[in-house]
Design an enzyme around this catalytic site. Structure first.
Site, PDB file in Angstrom:
ATOM      1  N   TYR A  64       3.828   7.175   9.753  1.00 46.58           N
ATOM      2  CA  TYR A  64       2.991   6.019   9.387  1.00 46.58           C
ATOM      3  C   TYR A  64       3.838   4.904   8.777  1.00 46.58           C
ATOM      4  O   TYR A  64       3.655   3.725   9.112  1.00 46.58           O
ATOM      5  CB  TYR A  64       1.882   6.460   8.416  1.00 46.58           C
ATOM      6  CG  TYR A  64       0.808   5.411   8.255  1.00 46.58           C
ATOM      7  CD1 TYR A  64      -0.257   5.331   9.146  1.00 46.58           C
ATOM      8  CD2 TYR A  64       0.868   4.474   7.228  1.00 46.58           C
ATOM      9  CE1 TYR A  64      -1.237   4.355   9.026  1.00 46.58           C
ATOM     10  CE2 TYR A  64      -0.107   3.488   7.091  1.00 46.58           C
ATOM     11  CZ  TYR A  64      -1.154   3.435   7.991  1.00 46.58           C
ATOM     12  OH  TYR A  64      -2.120   2.462   7.872  1.00 46.58           O
TER      13      TYR A  64
ATOM     14  N   PRO B 281      -4.413   0.996  18.773  1.00 48.63           N
ATOM     15  CA  PRO B 281      -4.152   0.437  17.437  1.00 48.63           C
ATOM     16  C   PRO B 281      -4.183   1.437  16.277  1.00 48.63           C
ATOM     17  O   PRO B 281      -3.788   1.078  15.167  1.00 48.63           O
ATOM     18  CB  PRO B 281      -5.269  -0.602  17.271  1.00 48.63           C
ATOM     19  CG  PRO B 281      -6.336  -0.181  18.216  1.00 48.63           C
ATOM     20  CD  PRO B 281      -5.666   0.504  19.358  1.00 48.63           C
TER      21      PRO B 281
ATOM     22  N   LYS C 134       0.897   0.362  15.063  1.00 48.39           N
ATOM     23  CA  LYS C 134       2.323   0.356  15.435  1.00 48.39           C
ATOM     24  C   LYS C 134       2.720  -0.829  16.323  1.00 48.39           C
ATOM     25  O   LYS C 134       3.917  -1.086  16.499  1.00 48.39           O
ATOM     26  CB  LYS C 134       2.670   1.655  16.176  1.00 48.39           C
ATOM     27  CG  LYS C 134       2.631   2.894  15.304  1.00 48.39           C
ATOM     28  CD  LYS C 134       3.812   2.922  14.353  1.00 48.39           C
ATOM     29  CE  LYS C 134       3.660   3.964  13.277  1.00 48.39           C
ATOM     30  NZ  LYS C 134       4.057   3.505  11.948  1.00 48.39           N
TER      31      LYS C 134
ATOM     32  N   HIS D 250       0.850  -1.194   0.000  1.00 47.21           N
ATOM     33  CA  HIS D 250       0.000   0.000   0.000  1.00 47.21           C
ATOM     34  C   HIS D 250       0.881   1.238   0.000  1.00 47.21           C
ATOM     35  O   HIS D 250       1.683   1.427   0.906  1.00 47.21           O
ATOM     36  CB  HIS D 250      -0.909   0.021   1.234  1.00 47.21           C
ATOM     37  CG  HIS D 250      -2.106  -0.871   1.108  1.00 47.21           C
ATOM     38  ND1 HIS D 250      -3.283  -0.649   1.758  1.00 47.21           N
ATOM     39  CD2 HIS D 250      -2.296  -1.984   0.359  1.00 47.21           C
ATOM     40  CE1 HIS D 250      -4.165  -1.591   1.434  1.00 47.21           C
ATOM     41  NE2 HIS D 250      -3.574  -2.413   0.594  1.00 47.21           N
TER      42      HIS D 250
ATOM     43  N   TYR E 186      -9.259   5.720   7.223  1.00 45.65           N
ATOM     44  CA  TYR E 186      -9.414   6.085   8.641  1.00 45.65           C
ATOM     45  C   TYR E 186     -10.471   7.188   8.703  1.00 45.65           C
ATOM     46  O   TYR E 186     -10.359   8.194   7.998  1.00 45.65           O
ATOM     47  CB  TYR E 186      -8.094   6.616   9.211  1.00 45.65           C
ATOM     48  CG  TYR E 186      -7.022   5.561   9.393  1.00 45.65           C
ATOM     49  CD1 TYR E 186      -6.871   4.896  10.607  1.00 45.65           C
ATOM     50  CD2 TYR E 186      -6.141   5.241   8.365  1.00 45.65           C
ATOM     51  CE1 TYR E 186      -5.884   3.945  10.794  1.00 45.65           C
ATOM     52  CE2 TYR E 186      -5.139   4.281   8.540  1.00 45.65           C
ATOM     53  CZ  TYR E 186      -5.020   3.637   9.762  1.00 45.65           C
ATOM     54  OH  TYR E 186      -4.038   2.692   9.940  1.00 45.65           O
TER      55      TYR E 186
HETATM   56  C1  PHB Z   1      -6.070  -3.914  10.951  1.00 45.60           C
HETATM   57  O1  PHB Z   1      -6.119  -4.231   9.765  1.00 45.60           O
HETATM   58  O2  PHB Z   1      -6.423  -4.689  11.849  1.00 45.60           O
HETATM   59  C2  PHB Z   1      -5.584  -2.554  11.297  1.00 45.60           C
HETATM   60  C3  PHB Z   1      -5.070  -1.755  10.293  1.00 45.60           C
HETATM   61  C4  PHB Z   1      -4.631  -0.486  10.583  1.00 45.60           C
HETATM   62  C5  PHB Z   1      -4.712  -0.004  11.876  1.00 45.60           C
HETATM   63  C6  PHB Z   1      -5.204  -0.819  12.886  1.00 45.60           C
HETATM   64  C7  PHB Z   1      -5.650  -2.095  12.606  1.00 45.60           C
HETATM   65  O3  PHB Z   1      -4.304   1.248  12.134  1.00 45.60           O
END
Ligand code: PHB
Ligand code: APR
Length: 402
Positions: free
Chosen positions: A390, A298, A302, A76, A206
């Site tokens: 990120y 989460p 990280k 990605h 997000y």
């Molecule tokens: C996930 O795919 O579980 C996931 C992806 C990105 C995040 C948190 C969890 O920031």
């Protein structure tokens, strides 16, 4: 299996931290035994995040277990932020001079490490109960445990690696006056749903919405992972799949809501959010690594990445000890890790704070969040700050020269 009585490094915990450490040590010719409380199948049933930074991708390659990740993982080069009804793309590759992240589930990464360990015939004791760590303030530490059949065993070692997660025994065994813990618990949880449906978008989204945070993630082109911010008082039984999909749609923009493919959940759970750091991370011959030493909320994924970089610093330190008879890496281990950890803690805390609704928020808070996000999305400096955090800071970022 005959139980080993002596090894160089006793590793407690067969999560990603313990398994990766075992593999890196094995590559360097250092012996280790892993003691894990659960069965291997149980470890693989835990659904966790799945976004790997370049540093983590490189470590999987260094450990010789990167093949399937490169074949099946999804590269990605950006992600979307949705706030105030509009979606904005953070172009990670452009902003970081070509870096990207890899979407590859933690479960898959753990499976690859487990299989490599098994194929190399390396010792792992599953269902090791009542693990206790002893004498790590001396030159002769040892670990005791009981097998599934109830037999008591002792494992003598040079070092103990506490890779046993947040609820493990290693951190809990350190005298209280030798350790400091920093903690923040957030007043909401994440309700996660895994489904065999195509992801709503080819990159992650997000979402900061008036109804709370949401995240559209994925595991593959046919498997999606979605999250909703929910009150901590919500119980999982109350959330039917239909209610989940309905609420997710309300938090998405119109285009994404129209494209969302729904289906039955394979897994659904609520996880609390926490920021937590232990200082220091070494106590004589006992080291803490991964979730045993720190937790991030989460947002930004990280947790796994931090765990793997602890393990990189730890394996490097142990290799230096055995091959070069130098304890410099061992002595620097805790400070090196913490310098990196606090930056990831800061980013995860900031990203959580800017994207969620807090119970104490007044009407001005959402406006201020939108203004900050709007500024960041239209400032190259702002975008770069988000992007470089990120994709993950380089291993030597802000570290003293070796
Ligand atoms: C996930 O795919 O579980 C996931 C992806 C990105 C995040 C948190 C969890 O920031
Ligand atoms: N004895 C033996 N094993 C133990 C004990 C104990 N007393 N306590 C815990 N364990 C095992 C757990 O069963 C688990 O398999 O230690 C392992 C720790 O694994 P994780 O919790 O996955 O921690 P870690 O390997 O550091 O991985 C960090 O996991 O929680 C996520 O976000 C986090 O992605 C990050 C990753």
């Amino acid at each position: 299996m005959r139980m080993p009585t002596r090894t160089q490094v006793a590793i407690i915990g067969a999560g990603p931290s313990g398994l990766l450490l075992g593999q890196l040590l094995y590559k360097a010719g250092i012996e280790a035994v892993i003691l894990e409380r659960q069965t291997g199948d149980y470890v693989l049933s835990r659904i966790r995040a799945g976004v790997l930074e370049q540093v983590c991708i490189d470590l999987m390659d260094e450990a010789g277990v990167g093949d399937r990740m490169h074949r099946e993982g999804l590269v990605h080069s950006g992600f979307d932020l949705l706030f105030n009804g509009e979606r904005h793309r953070v172009d990670l590759s452009r902003l970081t001079g070509g870096s990207h992240v890899m979407v590859y589930g933690q479960t898959e990464l753990t499976r690859d490490l487990m299989e490599a360990r098994h194929a190399a015939g390396l010792p792992t004791v599953y269902q090791a109960h009542d693990v206790q760590v002893h004498d790590f303030d001396t030159d002769h530490p040892r670990v005791t445990y009981r097998t599934a059949e109830g037999q008591l065993h002792t494992l003598h070692c040079d070092f103990i690696a506490g890779c046993d997660g947040f609820h493990g025994v290693c951190r809990a065994s350190v005298p209280r006056n030798a350790i400091q813990e920093f903690e923040k618990v957030y007043p909401f949880g994440w309700l996660g749903l895994l489904s065999d449906t195509p992801p709503v978008h080819d990159e992650l989204i997000y979402i900061n919405s008036p109804r709370g945070f949401a995240l559209c993630s994925q595991r593959s082109k046919t498997r999606s992972r979605y999250y909703l911010q929910v009150p901590l008082t919500d119980r999982i039984e109350e959330w039917t799949d239909a209610a989940f999909w309905q609420e997710l749609k309300l938090r998405l923009d119109e285009e994404a809501a129209a494209q969302l493919v729904t289906g039955p959940s394979i897994e659904k759970s609520i996880a609390p959010l926490r920021s937590f750091v232990t200082e220091p991370m070494r106590f004589g011959r006992l080291f803490l690594a991964g979730d045993a030493a720190h937790i991030v909320p989460p947002t930004g994924a990280k947790g796994l990445n931090l765990a793997t970089t602890d393990v990189k610093y730890l394996s490097t330190a142990l290799i230096e000890h055995y091959q070069e008879h130098s304890n410099a890496g061992i002595n620097a281990y805790s400070a090196r890790c913490l310098r990196r950890i606090w930056k990831a803690e800061r980013f995860s805390w900031w990203f959580t704070s800017i994207m969620h609704r807090f119970p104490e928020d007044s009407t001005i808070t959402a406006k201020l969040q939108h203004a900050e996000l709007d500024y960041l999305m239209h400032s190259d400096a702002g975008l770069r700050t988000i992007a470089e955090n990120y994709v993950g800071l380089p291993l030597d970022f802000a570290q003293p020269k070796a």
